[in-house]
Each structure stands twice: as structure tokens, then as C-alpha cells.
Design an enzyme around this catalytic site. Structure first.
Site, PDB file in Angstrom:
ATOM      1  N   ARG A 171      88.229   1.324  44.269  1.00 46.51           N
ATOM      2  CA  ARG A 171      88.908   1.049  45.533  1.00 46.51           C
ATOM      3  C   ARG A 171      89.946  -0.064  45.413  1.00 46.51           C
ATOM      4  O   ARG A 171      90.294  -0.738  46.381  1.00 46.51           O
ATOM      5  CB  ARG A 171      87.898   0.753  46.650  1.00 46.51           C
ATOM      6  CG  ARG A 171      86.892   1.895  46.852  1.00 46.51           C
ATOM      7  CD  ARG A 171      86.102   1.809  48.109  1.00 46.51           C
ATOM      8  NE  ARG A 171      86.906   1.825  49.319  1.00 46.51           N
ATOM      9  CZ  ARG A 171      87.495   2.897  49.859  1.00 46.51           C
ATOM     10  NH1 ARG A 171      87.407   4.077  49.278  1.00 46.51           N
ATOM     11  NH2 ARG A 171      88.165   2.790  50.975  1.00 46.51           N
ATOM     12  N   LEU A 172      90.479  -0.236  44.213  1.00 42.93           N
ATOM     13  CA  LEU A 172      91.542  -1.217  43.970  1.00 42.93           C
ATOM     14  C   LEU A 172      92.892  -0.515  44.080  1.00 42.93           C
ATOM     15  O   LEU A 172      93.693  -0.487  43.144  1.00 42.93           O
ATOM     16  CB  LEU A 172      91.349  -1.869  42.594  1.00 42.93           C
ATOM     17  CG  LEU A 172      89.984  -2.534  42.376  1.00 42.93           C
ATOM     18  CD1 LEU A 172      89.872  -3.051  40.952  1.00 42.93           C
ATOM     19  CD2 LEU A 172      89.756  -3.637  43.394  1.00 42.93           C
TER      20      LEU A 172
END
Length: 193
Positions: A171-172
Site C-alpha cells: 500500500r505504498l
């Protein structure tokens, strides 16, 4: 980093057109009426460029009513197979009658007839009622071209914010935001995921 979001849109859109199985040109259109009540629905992108993003619809529909009350909208493209999305915000304007006529002429005949038969977004007592209206339009225009209905046409979203979102591990994600620079161009910056 870039200073023009449109080549990036073109590249991502071309990849989506090549990889998405169904409706790669589908975009969520979000409107809000005068009371601020939001509504979203899917529409199809039918033209795009630096002058805006174009879709067509019945101008007597619920969405058109909200647009008349508040012409500022949001678009969202989501291409799950590419793990990308593009968010666009801006004001709407009508496309010209000539543009609407030209696009309408490219639609399939049944779609053209449906534009005449449908009282889009209004209550419908039975499906038979709509099918009877479609049959009536089929008979009305038998043996002739189907002209564009006067209540049907295009809208152009003129963007003042474009965000490109790319999925990344853990989720970066990567978020690139383009905003008008005040001089007729664009500036680009990054957003935290």
C-alpha cells in the site's frame, strides 16, 4: 516529473484499451445537486484531449439535472488489471450540436432509437411500456436515418485537477497530482499514499 498530464493520460489509456476486457473507456461520473447530495454512475469516455473529457447522455436525465444545478464534477477511471486509476475534477460545458450530431451518427441504430424511446431516469411502470416506445420509434424512423434527439448530447469536463494513482506493494502507492499553473500550463507534484 512532467508538466503536462495529457501525454501520461494518453499512455495509460492506450494500455487500458489494450488490456481491459470490457469497457476500458468506462469512468465513474460523480455529481452533486444544489443541496450537495452526491450521486455517481458509470458513463463512457467518447473523446479526450487538452480541451477536456467528453461523454454523451440524455440531457433530461437525473445526472443532467444535477449538472444544471452544479456543473462541477469528478471522473474516475479504474483499471484493475493495470492496478491504476485516474481522478479528474473540473467544470462541465456542453459540446457543440455539430459534435453531438457527429457522435450520434456513429452509434448503432438500436442505440439511436433507444435515445428517442427512453425517458431516462424517470419512473417506468413496466418494461413493456419502454419496449412499446422503442417499437414506436422503430416504426417512426423506418427507412430513414435516425436524427439526434434534441434532448440528447455531449458534455465536456474541463479539468482543473488530475491525479494519477499507481498501486505499489504494501500500500505504498504512487500518487501524481497535476494542477493548473496559472499560466495556461500545469504543474506536477506528489501526494502521500
Amino acid at each position: 516529473m512532467s508538466t503536462d498530464p495529457f501525454p501520461l493520460f494518453d499512455a495509460w489509456y492506450a494500455e487500458a484499451r489494450a488490456s481491459e476486457i470490457n469497457d476500458s473507456n468506462a469512468m465513474a461520473l460523480s455529481t452533486a445537486d444544489a443541496a450537495g447530495r452526491p450521486s455517481s454512475r458509470m458513463v463512457l469516455l467518447k473523446g479526450h484531449g487538452p480541451d477536456g473529457f467528453v461523454f454523451y447522455t440524455n440531457r433530461q436525465s437525473r445526472k443532467a439535472g444535477a449538472i444544471a444545478e452544479n456543473p462541477y464534477v469528478a471522473l474516475l477511471f479504474h483499471w484493475k488489471s493495470l492496478r491504476r486509476q485516474i481522478r479528474i475534477e473540473g467544470a462541465l460545458s456542453h459540446v457543440s450540436d455539430a459534435e453531438s450530431d457527429a457522435y450520434f451518427a456513429t452509434r448503432g441504430r438500436d442505440s439511436q432509437l433507444g435515445a428517442w424511446a427512453s425517458e431516462q431516469s424517470r419512473p417506468l411502470a413496466t418494461r413493456d411500456t419502454f419496449e412499446a416506445a422503442f417499437t414506436a420509434m422503430t416504426e417512426r424512423f423506418a427507412g430513414s436515418d435516425v436524427p439526434r434527439p434534441p434532448h440528447w448530447g455531449g458534455y465536456r469536463v474541463v479539468p482543473d485537477r488530475i491525479e494519477f494513482w499507481q498501486d505499489r506493494a504494501h500500500r505504498l502507492h504512487e500518487r501524481r497530482l497535476f494542477l493548473p499553473d496559472g499560466n495556461g500550463g500545469w504543474s506536477e507534484g506528489l501526494l502521500y499514499p
